[in-house]
Design an enzyme around this catalytic site. Structure first.
Site, PDB file in Angstrom:
ATOM      1  CG  HIS A  18      -1.931  -1.158   1.102  1.00 19.97           C
ATOM      2  ND1 HIS A  18      -3.069  -1.095   0.323  1.00 19.97           N
ATOM      3  CD2 HIS A  18      -1.904  -2.402   1.639  1.00 19.97           C
ATOM      4  CE1 HIS A  18      -3.712  -2.243   0.409  1.00 19.97           C
ATOM      5  NE2 HIS A  18      -3.030  -3.046   1.204  1.00 19.97           N
ATOM      6  CG  ASP A  24       1.983   5.066  -9.072  1.00 19.71           C
ATOM      7  OD1 ASP A  24       2.037   6.155  -9.672  1.00 19.71           O
ATOM      8  OD2 ASP A  24       1.873   3.974  -9.658  1.00 19.71           O
ATOM      9  NE  ARG A  27      -3.010   3.032  -6.682  1.00 18.17           N
ATOM     10  CZ  ARG A  27      -3.477   3.411  -5.492  1.00 18.17           C
ATOM     11  NH1 ARG A  27      -3.075   4.548  -4.947  1.00 18.17           N
ATOM     12  NH2 ARG A  27      -4.352   2.651  -4.858  1.00 18.17           N
ATOM     13  N   GLY A  51     -12.414  -3.029  -3.477  1.00 18.51           N
ATOM     14  CA  GLY A  51     -10.999  -3.227  -3.163  1.00 18.51           C
ATOM     15  C   GLY A  51     -10.417  -1.960  -2.566  1.00 18.51           C
ATOM     16  CG  ASP A  73      -9.423  -4.682   0.551  1.00 17.74           C
ATOM     17  OD1 ASP A  73      -8.971  -3.825  -0.220  1.00 17.74           O
ATOM     18  OD2 ASP A  73      -8.865  -5.784   0.746  1.00 17.74           O
ATOM     19  CD  GLU A 102     -16.401 -11.617  -6.270  1.00 19.66           C
ATOM     20  OE1 GLU A 102     -15.733 -11.326  -7.277  1.00 19.66           O
ATOM     21  OE2 GLU A 102     -15.976 -11.492  -5.099  1.00 19.66           O
ATOM     22  CD  GLU A 117      -4.913   0.614  -8.396  1.00 20.12           C
ATOM     23  OE1 GLU A 117      -5.114  -0.330  -9.200  1.00 20.12           O
ATOM     24  OE2 GLU A 117      -3.974   0.634  -7.596  1.00 20.12           O
ATOM     25  CD  GLU A 126      -1.078 -11.492  -8.267  1.00 19.52           C
ATOM     26  OE1 GLU A 126      -0.676 -10.386  -7.857  1.00 19.52           O
ATOM     27  OE2 GLU A 126      -0.757 -12.560  -7.747  1.00 19.52           O
ATOM     28  CG  HIS A 266       2.347   0.557  -8.664  1.00 22.60           C
ATOM     29  ND1 HIS A 266       1.344   1.484  -8.837  1.00 22.60           N
ATOM     30  CD2 HIS A 266       1.722  -0.633  -8.504  1.00 22.60           C
ATOM     31  CE1 HIS A 266       0.177   0.885  -8.764  1.00 22.60           C
ATOM     32  NE2 HIS A 266       0.373  -0.402  -8.566  1.00 22.60           N
TER      33      HIS A 266
END
Length: 329
Positions: A18, A24, A27, A51, A73, A102, A117, A126, A266
């Site tokens: 993180h 970054d 981003r 997330g 998350d 889900e 993100e 991933e 990144h």
């Protein structure tokens, strides 16, 4: 028994991952600008952050005037994220829920906006895009907005002789021994690294465009033709790929690139070594076809197949046709 999915989620509990993402600036500033420069879009809206990690995007949305933000998350980093939200006095506007998107049930039936993100190396390695698509189909109101809403993958050719010798040809002679069986494996594994812009020796070619508002999970297994034209006389050792991200669902669109011509991110770039150098003149083309799909055993890994065809009009001895299988794992 632990699975690869457990490892994936556990890895995102580590602080260092993180820290790298927050630092970054391309981003994080892009997301901040897309959200906070469009406060009229977020005002009084219900937002879902898929997330959510440390909660930075959720807090941006709260600052932009969202009525309430729900962050989800699976990782244990969410425990620290709740503390962060509270000490920044946003816990009345931000609710963070731990679990798989889900499997959990949000406290609301629908949301107006989804932020996430979700991008991985090579965009889809991933990545959480399939989870974002589930959230879109389950919770987003008709006409709702997604931040970001477009992702575009590109490919180009690079001259990379020095690094190719260091990483690939090294295995030809290891302390006098022939280690070529490892060389075969090394060529099949894409390399995530920073590529200097001066190494790019072809024009870029758009490979795959994703409209996140409409794409299906099945369409993320894609197949695409490409053609890259040499800018100069040079060797072509590898194909590189990068992606651009667009936030168009707003009055002030925001875009950023992870390409070699842009500021560091990144995600860096992904390098696919061809296995032999192509000797190209300015204006000549390499044509190809790339297929990408999740691995059958571990869907967070990617199986990538590339057909390369270099067929110069002159000096036919330079013709190269080769097919390569790669695995991102």
């Amino acid at each position: 028994m632990s699975t690869s999915a457990d490892y994936y989620f556990d890895s995102y509990a580590h602080f260092g991952i993180h820290e790298e993402m927050l630092k970054d600036s391309v981003r994080t500033n892009s997301y901040m600008n897309a959200i906070k420069q469009n406060k009229h879009v977020f005002k009084d809206k219900i937002v879902l952050d898929v997330g959510c990690g440390t909660g930075i995007l959720s807090m941006f949305c709260a600052q932009a005037g969202a009525k309430h933000v729900y962050g989800v998350d699976m990782s244990n980093i969410i425990l620290k994220a709740r503390e962060i939200v509270k000490i920044n006095h946003l816990d009345d506007k931000v609710t963070l829920l731990q679990g798989k998107m889900e499997e959990i049930e949000l406290p609301v039936e629908k949301v107006d906006i989804i932020v996430s993100e979700w991008m991985g190396y090579f965009l889809l390695y991933e990545s959480m895009l399939d989870t974002v698509l589930y959230a879109r189909d389950r919770y987003l109101v008709p006409g709702g907005k997604i931040f970001p809403d477009v992702a575009i993958m590109y490919v180009a050719g690079i001259e990379d002789g020095d690094y190719y010798d260091e990483k690939i040809n090294y295995w030809d002679n290891v302390y006098g021994f022939d280690y070529s069986p490892i060389k075969e494996v090394a060529v099949r594994e894409p390399l995530v690294d920073m590529v200097e812009f001066k190494a790019v020796m072809t024009d870029p070619c758009e490979l795959f465009r994703i409209d996140i508002t409409t794409v299906t999970k099945e369409q993320l297994s894609f197949s695409a033709d490409f053609a890259i034209r040499a800018r100069r006389q040079d060797y072509c050792h590898a194909l590189i790929s990068w992606f651009d991200i667009e936030f168009n669902a707003c009055h002030k669109p925001v875009k950023f690139s992870t390409g070699p011509q842009a500021q560091y991110t990144h995600w860096k770039q992904t390098v696919f070594y061809i296995g032999q150098a192509l000797t190209m003149n300015a204006g000549e083309l390499v044509k190809g076809h790339l297929r990408c799909a999740p691995n059958d055993k571990n869907p967070r890994d990617l199986d990538i197949h590339v057909d390369y065809a270099f067929e110069p009009q002159q000096q036919k001895h330079r013709t190269v046709r080769v097919s390569k299988d790669y695995r991102m794992c």
